[in-house]
Each structure stands twice: as C-alpha cells, then as structure tokens.
Design a protein around this motif. Sequence first.
Motif, PDB file in Angstrom:
ATOM      1  N   HIS A   1       0.204   2.177 -10.776  1.00 24.79           N
ATOM      2  CA  HIS A   1      -1.149   1.644 -10.641  1.00 24.79           C
ATOM      3  C   HIS A   1      -1.952   1.745 -11.937  1.00 24.79           C
ATOM      4  O   HIS A   1      -2.620   0.791 -12.343  1.00 24.79           O
TER       5      HIS A   1
ATOM      6  N   VAL B   1      -3.010  -2.303  -5.716  1.00 26.40           N
ATOM      7  CA  VAL B   1      -2.778  -1.209  -4.770  1.00 26.40           C
ATOM      8  C   VAL B   1      -1.803  -1.626  -3.676  1.00 26.40           C
ATOM      9  O   VAL B   1      -0.915  -0.846  -3.290  1.00 26.40           O
ATOM     10  N   TRP B   2      -1.926  -2.857  -3.167  1.00 29.57           N
ATOM     11  CA  TRP B   2      -1.050  -3.280  -2.074  1.00 29.57           C
ATOM     12  C   TRP B   2       0.419  -3.282  -2.503  1.00 29.57           C
ATOM     13  O   TRP B   2       1.308  -2.943  -1.726  1.00 29.57           O
ATOM     14  N   LEU B   3       0.662  -3.632  -3.780  1.00 28.63           N
ATOM     15  CA  LEU B   3       2.036  -3.656  -4.263  1.00 28.63           C
ATOM     16  C   LEU B   3       2.570  -2.241  -4.470  1.00 28.63           C
ATOM     17  O   LEU B   3       3.747  -1.961  -4.203  1.00 28.63           O
TER      18      LEU B   3
ATOM     19  N   VAL C   1       1.656   0.329  -2.688  1.00 32.46           N
ATOM     20  CA  VAL C   1       1.949   0.797  -1.324  1.00 32.46           C
ATOM     21  C   VAL C   1       3.283   0.246  -0.842  1.00 32.46           C
ATOM     22  O   VAL C   1       4.096   0.963  -0.244  1.00 32.46           O
ATOM     23  N   ALA C   2       3.540  -1.019  -1.128  1.00 35.31           N
ATOM     24  CA  ALA C   2       4.805  -1.631  -0.701  1.00 35.31           C
ATOM     25  C   ALA C   2       5.993  -0.991  -1.402  1.00 35.31           C
ATOM     26  O   ALA C   2       7.034  -0.746  -0.782  1.00 35.31           O
TER      27      ALA C   2
END
Length: 208
Positions: free
Chosen positions: A43, A50-52, A54-55
């Motif tokens: 990050h 952030v979504w990536l 988390v993935a």
Amino acid sequence: WWPIWLAALPVLWLAPRVSGWLALGMAFVGRALGGLNLTSYLHHLIHLPVWLVVAIVAVPSIVFALGVVLYRSFFVRGRRWLALLAFPAVIIAGEYLANLSQGTFFDTAYTQLGNLPVLQIGSVAGLYGVGFVVLLFPALVAAMLLTSGRERRRIGLALVAFVVCVFGFGAARMYVTPGASRSVKVGLVDRDPANMLPSQPAQVMALL
C-alpha cells in the motif's frame, strides 16, 4: 527459509480435532494474519489501492483454508495419504492459477532462496515442485502426530524417506555438478528503496 516448513503445522494438527467450519475459519484467519506483513509494502511503497491489498491477502488465505479443510476431510475419513497430498496440491494449484495473471511474486518456492539443496528440486519439478515439497512437510508431520501405532510408523517412515530424498538429491546434485569452465564479471547497481518509483524528473535522474 525454515519457518515456512513449520508455519502450517499448528493448523493442520488442529484441523482434524475441530469442526469443519472452525477449521476453515482458523485456517483463513491464521493465513491472513501471516500475510499482513505485506500490507505496508503493497500500500505505502508501491501504492496499490486498499481493495487490491485486501484481495492479495484474502485470496491466498481462502486457498489455504480450502487446502486445510480438504486435508481435514480426507483425514477424518481415514484416507490419510490423500490428506497428505491434498493440502500441498491445493495450495500449489492456487499459486499456479494466480500466476496466470499476476506472475510468481508470491509463490512458496521463493521462500527457499536460502535453501540451496531444496532449490535443486526445481531442476526436475520446477517452481511448483519446490513449493510442493515445502508444503508436504508440515502435512506429513501433522499426520504423524495425529496417528498412532502402525499407521504412525508408516507415516514416520514416509517422512524420513521424504527428507532424505529431497535433501539428499539436492546435496548430491550440488556436489556432482561440474564447475564452470569460464567466468564472467558482472556489476550490481543498488538503488535507494525510498526512491524506487520516482514521480518527479529530479527523482528519476537521482535514481538513474
């Protein structure tokens, strides 16, 4: 290189002792916690959303949890040898599918760069073979701890044979490989990690 050989052992040892859902949740949370050390890098350093991030943490955790549940399913039904193979097979299959789109950056095999004998497995089984043997080890140890009597002895013998074959092959290959007939001098440029992805012309020139 060595902690990864033991990292899955507590989860695999506990999985057949608890319910399937608890094993699933336990495996997912454990693997996700283990992946949190990447979040700052992903990050803040390479600026992924952030979504990536988390993935990238969640998807391997799901694959790991599925591998643990499949291991548990075979184990509690008495199909011990299938359980041993199921866990590493699921993880490596997940890595292969991820590699089709994302490359091999997160593969288990890269944890073994300091383990030269085990890296020799790559000469016959490639990147995925190295990862498979690393993940097979905790499955074998957990199965041996969970069984008793004749079955424990058989799994123990398989564990010893596995270690001897993997490290013996690696050591033998390193020993018998002939030395290079000639050498080539190379140069290495070390960069400042804080300036890895420059955005301003002055920063680009500084990195260059």
